[in-house]
Write a protein that holds these residues in place. Structure first.
Motif, short mmCIF file in Angstrom:
data_model
loop_
_atom_site.label_atom_id
_atom_site.label_comp_id
_atom_site.label_asym_id
_atom_site.label_seq_id
_atom_site.Cartn_x
_atom_site.Cartn_y
_atom_site.Cartn_z
N UNK A 25 3.53 -8.58 -12.46
CA UNK A 25 3.54 -7.39 -11.60
C UNK A 25 2.20 -6.67 -11.67
N UNK A 26 1.64 -6.58 -12.86
CA UNK A 26 0.33 -5.96 -13.01
C UNK A 26 -0.74 -6.80 -12.32
N UNK A 27 -0.58 -8.13 -12.40
CA UNK A 27 -1.53 -9.04 -11.76
C UNK A 27 -1.52 -8.85 -10.24
N UNK A 28 -0.34 -8.68 -9.66
CA UNK A 28 -0.23 -8.45 -8.21
C UNK A 28 -0.96 -7.16 -7.82
N UNK A 29 -0.80 -6.14 -8.64
CA UNK A 29 -1.47 -4.86 -8.36
C UNK A 29 -2.99 -5.02 -8.40
N UNK A 30 -3.49 -5.74 -9.42
CA UNK A 30 -4.93 -5.96 -9.54
C UNK A 30 -5.45 -6.81 -8.38
N UNK A 31 -4.66 -7.81 -7.99
CA UNK A 31 -5.04 -8.67 -6.86
C UNK A 31 -5.15 -7.85 -5.58
N UNK A 32 -4.18 -6.96 -5.36
CA UNK A 32 -4.20 -6.11 -4.17
C UNK A 32 -5.45 -5.23 -4.16
N UNK A 51 -6.10 -21.08 -6.54
CA UNK A 51 -5.72 -20.26 -7.69
C UNK A 51 -6.05 -21.02 -8.97
N UNK A 52 -6.69 -20.34 -9.91
CA UNK A 52 -7.01 -20.94 -11.20
C UNK A 52 -6.67 -19.96 -12.32
N UNK A 53 -6.57 -20.47 -13.53
CA UNK A 53 -6.40 -19.62 -14.70
C UNK A 53 -5.00 -19.58 -15.27
N UNK A 54 -3.99 -19.77 -14.42
CA UNK A 54 -2.61 -19.77 -14.90
C UNK A 54 -1.74 -20.59 -13.97
N UNK A 55 -0.66 -21.11 -14.49
CA UNK A 55 0.30 -21.86 -13.68
C UNK A 55 1.18 -20.89 -12.92
N UNK A 56 1.31 -21.13 -11.61
CA UNK A 56 2.11 -20.27 -10.76
C UNK A 56 3.28 -21.06 -10.19
N UNK A 64 1.69 -13.72 -4.12
CA UNK A 64 0.27 -13.37 -4.16
C UNK A 64 -0.37 -13.53 -2.78
N UNK A 65 0.04 -14.54 -2.06
CA UNK A 65 -0.51 -14.75 -0.72
C UNK A 65 -0.06 -13.62 0.21
N UNK A 66 1.18 -13.18 0.07
CA UNK A 66 1.67 -12.05 0.86
C UNK A 66 0.84 -10.79 0.59
N UNK A 67 0.46 -10.58 -0.66
CA UNK A 67 -0.37 -9.44 -1.01
C UNK A 67 -1.73 -9.53 -0.31
#
Length: 234
Positions: A25-32, A51-56, A64-67
Motif C-alpha cells: 500500500x505504501x509502494x502504491x502511494x510512492x508510485x502515484x 517492473x523490477x526489484x520485487x515479484x508482483x 500499479x498500472x491503474x495508478x
C-alpha cells in the motif's frame, strides 16, 4: 531521498524499480507520487513498462498500472516482466487503431481476431488478415490469406499472404519465429545467408516491435516504424 520507487527511462520504454521490503500500500502511494510528478515529462508517450526489484502478482501488477493510468497520460503498450511480454487488454484496441488497424481496414477481406496463446499443435487459420491477442508458442501456427499481427511473442510458424499476396506483412511485439512464409517466400530460423538488409536471425534477443515483409524475393525483418509501414504496398 526515498528510493522506494525509481523510474528509469530506456530505449524500449521505462523501467520501474520497486523496493522489495516496502509495504504494498505504501509502494502504491510512492508510485502515484513519482508518476504524478513525472506526468508532464512523459506526456502521452507510447511505452513499454518493466517492473523490477520485487515479484508482483497479477493483481498487484494491475493495481500499479491503474495508478499510473490515473495520474498520467502514458499509453502502456505492454508490460515486460521476467522476460515475458504481456499486452494490456484495455490497450489492445488503441494499439491496433494507432499502428495497424487503419491499414488492415482498408483491405476488402475480413480481419479475424484470436485471443489467447497458440500452443504447440494449435492452428489459427483465416482467409483474411489475422490479429492474435497473445503469444504464438513454438509449434503453434497462424495461416492467413493476408497480413498477420501478433500482439505478443511470435515463436512459432506463420504463413501470411496465402491468397497469392506477396505484399502481406507480419508484425509482432517480439519476433523470434521458427518459420515465416509470405506468399511463396519462406524464411526459417536457421537461414543465415548474407543480405544487404538485416535478415531474419535466430539470435534476435531484444523485445522490440518488428515487421517482416518481402522485398526482392527475400523476407526482411525491420524495427517497426510508421515509415517502414508506409513503404509497404497493401
Amino acid at each position: 531521498m526515498d528510493n522506494s520507487v525509481i523510474i528509469k527511462g530506456g530505449k524500449k520504454g521505462i523501467t520501474v524499480v520497486l523496493d522489495k521490503d516496502c509495504a504494498f500500500l505504501e509502494l502504491k502511494k510512492k508510485l502515484e507520487e513519482k508518476f504524478e510528478a513525472s506526468a508532464k515529462f512523459f506526456n502521452d508517450a507510447n511505452l513499454a513498462l518493466t517492473f523490477e526489484g520485487r515479484n508482483l502478482s497479477s493483481r498487484e501488477e494491475n493495481e500499479l498500472i491503474e495508478v499510473i493510468n490515473k495520474v498520467s497520460d502514458l499509453n502502456i503498450l505492454c508490460v515486460i516482466n521476467n522476460n515475458q511480454t504481456r499486452v494490456m487488454e484495455d490497450k489492445i484496441d488503441e494499439i491496433v487503431e494507432s499502428q495497424i488497424a487503419s491499414r488492415l481496414n482498408s483491405i476488402d477481406k475480413p480481419c479475424h481476431f484470436y485471443k489467447g496463446t497458440l500452443r504447440s499443435g494449435q492452428v489459427f487459420e483465416t482467409e483474411g488478415s489475422a490479429v492474435i491477442l497473445g503469444d504464438v508458442n513454438p509449434g503453434g501456427k497462424v495461416i492467413a490469406g493476408d497480413n498477420v499481427v501478433i500482439l505478443g511473442s511470435l515463436k512459432g510458424y506463420i504463413t501470411a499472404g496465402c491468397n497469392d499476396n506477396s505484399n502481406a506483412f507480419v508484425y509482432a511485439l517480439e519476433m523470434k519465429p521458427m518459420q515465416i512464409q509470405i506468399g511463396d517466400i519462406i524464411a526459417r530460423s536457421q537461414d543465415s545467408e548474407p543480405s544487404p538488409k538485416r535478415r531474419f536471425r535466430k539470435d534476435e534477443a531484444t523485445i522490440e516491435p518488428k515487421i517482416a515483409y518481402v522485398y526482392d524475393n527475400n523476407i526482411y525483418i525491420e524495427d517497426f516504424s510508421q515509415d517502414v509501414l508506409a513503404d509497404i504496398n497493401l
